[in-house]
Motif scaffolding. Structure first.
Motif, PDB file in Angstrom:
ATOM      1  N   SER A 254      18.235  64.518  16.429  1.00  0.00           N
ATOM      2  CA  SER A 254      19.319  63.691  16.589  1.00  0.00           C
ATOM      3  C   SER A 254      20.617  64.379  16.122  1.00  0.00           C
ATOM      4  O   SER A 254      21.095  64.072  14.995  1.00  0.00           O
ATOM      5  CB  SER A 254      19.053  62.252  15.623  1.00  0.00           C
ATOM      6  OG  SER A 254      18.101  61.666  16.061  1.00  0.00           O
ATOM      7  N   ARG A 256      24.411  65.311  15.519  1.00  0.00           N
ATOM      8  CA  ARG A 256      25.754  64.559  15.634  1.00  0.00           C
ATOM      9  C   ARG A 256      26.843  65.645  14.752  1.00  0.00           C
ATOM     10  O   ARG A 256      26.308  66.227  14.107  1.00  0.00           O
ATOM     11  CB  ARG A 256      25.627  63.510  14.958  1.00  0.00           C
ATOM     12  CG  ARG A 256      24.807  62.266  15.443  1.00  0.00           C
ATOM     13  CD  ARG A 256      25.429  61.833  16.726  1.00  0.00           C
ATOM     14  NE  ARG A 256      24.581  60.533  17.394  1.00  0.00           N
ATOM     15  CZ  ARG A 256      23.379  60.535  17.825  1.00  0.00           C
ATOM     16  NH1 ARG A 256      22.730  61.720  17.995  1.00  0.00           N
ATOM     17  NH2 ARG A 256      22.679  59.539  18.205  1.00  0.00           N
ATOM     18  N   GLN A 260      31.711  62.552  14.336  1.00  0.00           N
ATOM     19  CA  GLN A 260      30.781  61.468  15.120  1.00  0.00           C
ATOM     20  C   GLN A 260      30.031  60.552  14.025  1.00  0.00           C
ATOM     21  O   GLN A 260      29.951  59.299  14.166  1.00  0.00           O
ATOM     22  CB  GLN A 260      29.847  62.140  16.104  1.00  0.00           C
ATOM     23  CG  GLN A 260      30.324  62.602  17.146  1.00  0.00           C
ATOM     24  CD  GLN A 260      29.477  63.283  18.260  1.00  0.00           C
ATOM     25  OE1 GLN A 260      28.408  64.097  17.637  1.00  0.00           O
ATOM     26  NE2 GLN A 260      29.639  63.302  19.491  1.00  0.00           N
ATOM     27  N   ARG A 264      30.889  56.708  13.679  1.00  0.00           N
ATOM     28  CA  ARG A 264      30.005  55.679  13.711  1.00  0.00           C
ATOM     29  C   ARG A 264      29.720  54.660  12.417  1.00  0.00           C
ATOM     30  O   ARG A 264      29.847  53.441  12.501  1.00  0.00           O
ATOM     31  CB  ARG A 264      28.772  56.328  13.952  1.00  0.00           C
ATOM     32  CG  ARG A 264      27.743  55.077  14.686  1.00  0.00           C
ATOM     33  CD  ARG A 264      28.216  54.531  15.987  1.00  0.00           C
ATOM     34  NE  ARG A 264      27.239  53.259  16.272  1.00  0.00           N
ATOM     35  CZ  ARG A 264      27.702  52.144  16.666  1.00  0.00           C
ATOM     36  NH1 ARG A 264      29.032  52.032  17.075  1.00  0.00           N
ATOM     37  NH2 ARG A 264      26.905  51.376  17.101  1.00  0.00           N
TER      38      ARG A 264
END
Length: 355
Positions: A254, A256, A260, A264
């Motif tokens: 995952s 990022r 980001q 988010r």
């Protein structure tokens, strides 16, 4: 099994304790020094469980550790006791050397002494599980590569160097003395009960209070984000099924960027807890980058998936949503931390990094 979890009042350690106490027949003994990041409130749900005991103490106290191993007839040691924040290691590396290197050495010495005195069956059953980080591998280019168990070590901060040293000590105790030791190296964790100077909880709490959300540099540094409860399940699998002498990389695939991640968080909070006006993104503030800031971490967890039967259950979207919901619902846990005097001194730019 009788399992000693060191550092069990910390973020990851408390998740391991909650998992093992609540979902197994094992007896869990939690040894924690209760430094700034240790919090017994994170263990309130299991504090009175019959298969759980808390002991305040330091892994560097070799005699105390040995006495505890003998008294509790420990089968597995899970070593999560560590100083773990990169920014703090840059400001004050001595504590990291003392805990992560000297402390691990003394813990190994106590474990070896204890293991050598066990009867044959208990000796075969015993495991020493050392929990480490992907930061020992250094960093990766932005556009290629992943860390595997064969990746050479290349630590770049005082924190990662101290963890690399502790990993080498554990391997040496296995190779030289035969201590049945197993290692795991994880990617960046996040989730409930995360100390508020780390990136995700800091961004959430700053946003809730209308404060600036600091991001190092331009926020381009990349991390592989692992939900803490997934990591706790992985650590249980490594401790119970891992092969002595082996290491296992634990990650969630995952990746990022820091930008980001915080964007988010802002977008989710715009829905879950809207501001009076504007977006939470308006609070983002780019700050001077950390010295020696690693570019990218990415872990290949295929070995753990293949050999231990573990896989991450949460992707970043589901895990982040659960994390935000938890912080919104559990002010009782984080408010006292923010109210402490040291929090006012350090929480602000701390956490703009990752670990």
């Amino acid at each position: 099994m009788n399992i000693l979890v060191t550092g069990g009042a910390g973020f990851i350690g408390s998740a391991v304790c909650r998992l093992l106490v609540g979902q197994s027949q094992h007896r869990i003994v939690n040894l924690d020094k209760l430094t700034y990041a240790g919090n017994l409130a994170s263990l309130s749900s299991i504090g009175n469980a019959p298969n759980y005991r808390f002991v305040e103490g330091d892994i560097g106290d070799q005699a105390k550790v040995l006495d505890l191993l003998k008294a509790e007839k420990i089968d597995i040691v899970m070593n999560l006791a560590a100083e773990s924040h990169v920014d703090r290691s840059i400001d004050g590396p001595a504590a990291f050397i003392e805990t992560n290197v000297s402390g691990t050495f003394r813990l190994l010495a106590a474990a070896l002494d204890y293991w050598r005195g066990l009867p044959a069956a208990a000796k075969d059953r015993f495991r020493f599980h050392h929990v480490s980080t992907d930061e020992v591998f250094g960093d990766l280019p932005f556009d290629e590569g992943v860390f595997t168990e064969e990746t050479p070590y290349a630590p770049s901060s005082p924190y990662s160097a101290s963890k690399a040293a502790s990993d080498h000590l554990v391997r040496a105790w296995h190779h030289t003395y035969g201590l049945p030791a197993v290692l795991s190296n994880c990617s960046n964790n996040y989730g409930p009960f995360h100390f508020p100077e780390k990136l995700i909880p800091l961004a959430i709490l700053n946003a809730l209070h209308g404060r600036k959300i600091p991001v190092y540099g331009r926020g381009r540094n990349v991390r592989d984000w692992l939900y803490v409860d997934d990591h706790a399940r992985a650590l249980e699998a490594v401790a119970l099924k891992g092969v002595p002498g082996e290491s296992y990389n634990i990650g969630a695939r995952s990746e990022r960027t820091n930008l980001q991640v915080v964007e988010r968080i802002c977008d989710l909070l715009d829905v879950k807890r809207p501001r009076a006006s504007g977006s939470h993104r308006d609070l983002l503030e780019f700050v001077t980058d950390r010295p020696g800031h690693d570019r990218r971490y990415a872990i290949d967890p295929a070995k753990a998936e293949r050999e231990l039967g573990w896989t991450a259950q949460e992707d970043f979207e589901s895990g982040l949503g659960k994390t935000i919901d938890w912080y919104l619902a559990n002010e009782w846990w984080w408010r006292p931390i923010l109210d402490r005097r040291y929090a006012g001194e350090r929480l602000g730019l701390m956490g703009a990094g990752t670990k």
